[in-house]
Design an enzyme around this catalytic site. Structure first.
Site, mmCIF file in Angstrom:
data_model
loop_
_atom_site.group_PDB
_atom_site.id
_atom_site.type_symbol
_atom_site.label_atom_id
_atom_site.label_comp_id
_atom_site.label_asym_id
_atom_site.label_seq_id
_atom_site.Cartn_x
_atom_site.Cartn_y
_atom_site.Cartn_z
ATOM 1 N N ARG A 51 -50.539 -40.893 19.425
ATOM 2 C CA ARG A 51 -51.259 -42.170 19.396
ATOM 3 C C ARG A 51 -51.152 -42.850 20.760
ATOM 4 O O ARG A 51 -52.085 -43.476 21.240
ATOM 5 C CB ARG A 51 -50.737 -43.095 18.284
ATOM 6 C CG ARG A 51 -51.334 -44.488 18.333
ATOM 7 C CD ARG A 51 -51.217 -45.321 17.037
ATOM 8 N NE ARG A 51 -50.035 -45.062 16.258
ATOM 9 C CZ ARG A 51 -48.797 -45.490 16.566
ATOM 10 N NH1 ARG A 51 -48.595 -46.219 17.651
ATOM 11 N NH2 ARG A 51 -47.771 -45.201 15.787
ATOM 12 N N TYR A 104 -77.108 -53.623 20.701
ATOM 13 C CA TYR A 104 -76.859 -52.706 19.593
ATOM 14 C C TYR A 104 -76.405 -53.509 18.368
ATOM 15 O O TYR A 104 -75.492 -54.348 18.468
ATOM 16 C CB TYR A 104 -75.769 -51.710 20.026
ATOM 17 C CG TYR A 104 -75.365 -50.745 18.956
ATOM 18 C CD1 TYR A 104 -76.225 -49.733 18.547
ATOM 19 C CD2 TYR A 104 -74.129 -50.846 18.341
ATOM 20 C CE1 TYR A 104 -75.869 -48.846 17.556
ATOM 21 C CE2 TYR A 104 -73.758 -49.955 17.344
ATOM 22 C CZ TYR A 104 -74.621 -48.961 16.953
ATOM 23 O OH TYR A 104 -74.257 -48.089 15.966
ATOM 24 N N ASP A 177 -72.420 -52.484 28.459
ATOM 25 C CA ASP A 177 -72.545 -51.311 27.594
ATOM 26 C C ASP A 177 -73.537 -50.366 28.284
ATOM 27 O O ASP A 177 -74.731 -50.643 28.349
ATOM 28 C CB ASP A 177 -73.053 -51.753 26.212
ATOM 29 C CG ASP A 177 -73.153 -50.587 25.223
ATOM 30 O OD1 ASP A 177 -73.301 -49.429 25.672
ATOM 31 O OD2 ASP A 177 -73.106 -50.850 24.004
ATOM 32 N N LYS A 202 -73.274 -40.610 22.255
ATOM 33 C CA LYS A 202 -74.674 -40.488 22.663
ATOM 34 C C LYS A 202 -74.804 -39.518 23.838
ATOM 35 O O LYS A 202 -74.497 -38.356 23.694
ATOM 36 C CB LYS A 202 -75.228 -41.888 22.963
ATOM 37 C CG LYS A 202 -74.823 -42.950 21.924
ATOM 38 C CD LYS A 202 -75.395 -42.715 20.540
ATOM 39 C CE LYS A 202 -74.784 -43.582 19.436
ATOM 40 N NZ LYS A 202 -74.768 -45.018 19.657
HETATM 41 C C1 LIG Z 1 -74.099 -46.166 19.203
HETATM 42 C C2 LIG Z 1 -73.898 -47.317 20.083
HETATM 43 C C3 LIG Z 1 -72.719 -48.080 20.034
HETATM 44 C C4 LIG Z 1 -71.635 -47.833 19.015
HETATM 45 O O1 LIG Z 1 -70.998 -46.608 19.187
HETATM 46 P P1 LIG Z 1 -70.416 -45.709 17.986
HETATM 47 O O2 LIG Z 1 -69.932 -44.503 18.687
HETATM 48 O O3 LIG Z 1 -71.512 -45.466 17.005
HETATM 49 O O4 LIG Z 1 -69.307 -46.515 17.374
HETATM 50 C C5 LIG Z 1 -72.578 -49.109 20.942
HETATM 51 N N1 LIG Z 1 -73.539 -49.398 21.843
HETATM 52 C C6 LIG Z 1 -74.683 -48.699 21.917
HETATM 53 C C7 LIG Z 1 -75.709 -49.062 22.934
HETATM 54 C C8 LIG Z 1 -74.904 -47.636 21.038
HETATM 55 O O5 LIG Z 1 -76.057 -46.968 21.102
#
Ligand SMILES: *Cc1c(COP(=O)(O)O)cnc(C)c1O
Length: 384
Positions: A51, A104, A177, A202
């Site tokens: 962890r 998001y 982000d 992604k």
């Molecule tokens: C998918 C996504 C998230 C969240 O990520 P997870 O891996 O699904 O928890 C945050 N920001 C953006 C722009 C995303 O496309």
């Protein structure tokens, strides 16, 4: 690793030294929860319990930091787990967050519903409008300015450097982000941001086979605070997940090149179709953020949204009529996906000012042959 290497080299080699014991070119996946100590407290290489740290996670964390040109990387079980750890490290009850009005949906839900219940306040704002952001910030109280560019799903472009200035003057931490662009196309720290957030699920993972998240942080103190939350609460990425993400990142640059050329061709095709009202793609000169994107990014990415003149019914029929574009949430994989934000990814923001119009469809353009993708789109669009 040499400090002067270029992005394409870094993506393959940072944190990826061969195994010194066997010479294995690919470092092993350290499927272990704990580590033998040479006498009490005698840790080999600092690892005590997974962890707190695991070598496979370290290799991903080193890679993430190098990709973003940052000092420290942290890898999490999901993008939202990464966001949550950062929010908890920075915010106290009463603090205020300014975020975009089309971030998001899950980010808004986390800040509004989870952190809101602990007394964190937020204001959503049109992030591509610098003066609107300035007006929304409460100096001394706004602790985080949360930027997502390109935004989701309307691909609005926000000026990271200008917003970082405004945020810093008010004493806020500026977070970007960078999930949609990926560090192959945009490096927010170089534009003045303090923290980069990723859903590595992604483009970084890139193959729709792993959920994960990451943070890249320059400031030592903020890094230590966030790492402590990660250690204390435990939302770490598992070794195999970290390894799959590293494996995906090695081809990030070549994948992004194809995502960009495919998306550009598809955006131009869609823009010329009579059933389509608007195409939201920063690579189109008609896109309001086109010039800013051209300065701030080295490519326009693989995400496109479009709206239909004939409304929700036309949008839904289109989503359900394709074959190559599979109807699914998420994005950034090698395969093309179609999503209906109003009822899928953005269902959680219905009835708020983040609601997505119900005639909008989002495409995650994959790296298949673009002629096949266009044929699939054409077959699903109404005949003119
Ligand atoms: C998918 C996504 C998230 C969240 O990520 P997870 O891996 O699904 O928890 C945050 N920001 C953006 C722009 C995303 O496309």
């Amino acid at each position: 690793m040499a400090k002067n290497q270029n992005f394409n080299t870094v993506a393959i080699h940072a944190g990826q030294e061969f195994d010194p014991t066997t010479g294995a070119v690919i470092p092993p996946v350290y499927m272990t929860s704990t580590y033998v100590q040479d006498g009490i407290g005698g840790l080999r290489s600092g690892y005590e319990y997974s962890r707190g740290g695991n070598p496979t996670r370290t290799s991903l964390e080193t890679l993430l930091a190098a990709l973003e040109g940052g000092k420290h990387g942290l890898s999490f079980a999901s993008g939202l787990a990464a966001e949550d750890a950062l929010l908890r490290a920075v915010l106290k009850p009463g603090d205020h967050v300014v975020l975009g009005n089309d971030v998001y949906g899950g980010t808004h839900r986390l800040i509004e519903k989870v952190h809101g219940a602990w007394g964190v306040r937020n204001t959503t704002v049109e992030m591509s409008d610098v003066s609107a952001v300035e007006a929304a910030i409460i100096p001394g109280e706004t602790k985080i300015l949360w930027i997502e560019t390109p935004s989701n799903p309307l691909m609005k472009i926000s000026n990271i450097a200008a917003l970082a200035d405004i945020g810093h003057r008010a004493g806020a931490i500026v977070v970007v982000d960078n999930t949609f662009a990926s560090p192959a196309l945009q490096q927010p720290l170089a534009h003045g941001a303090d923290v980069v957030v990723h859903s590595t699920t992604k483009y970084l993972g890139g193959h729709s086979d792993v959920v994960g998240g990451g943070l890249v942080i320059n400031d030592d103190e903020l890094f230590e605070k966030t790492k402590f939350v990660q250690f204390a609460a435990g939302p770490v990425s598992a070794p195999l997940d970290a390894w799959l993400t590293v494996r995906g990142i090695k081809t990030l640059s070549v994948r992004m090149e194809r995502h960009c050329t495919n998306a550009q061709a598809i955006a131009e095709f869609l823009q010329a179709h009579p059933a389509v009202e608007t195409v939201y793609y920063p690579g189109l000169p008609s896109h309001p953020g086109h010039e800013l994107a051209a300065q701030q990014m080295s490519g326009f990415g693989g995400m496109i949204s479009l709206s239909f003149k004939d409304g929700a019914k036309a949008a839904r029929t289109f989503c359900e009529s394709m074959h190559l574009f599979q109807l699914a949430e998420s994005l950034g994989g090698v395969e093309s996906l179609v999503n209906y934000p109003a009822e899928m990814t953005h269902a959680s923001v219905r009835g708020t000012d983040l609601e997505v119009p119900d005639n909008v469809v989002r495409l995650s353009v994959g790296i298949e042959d673009v002629a096949d993708l266009i044929a699939d789109l054409e077959s699903a669009l109404p005949r003119s």
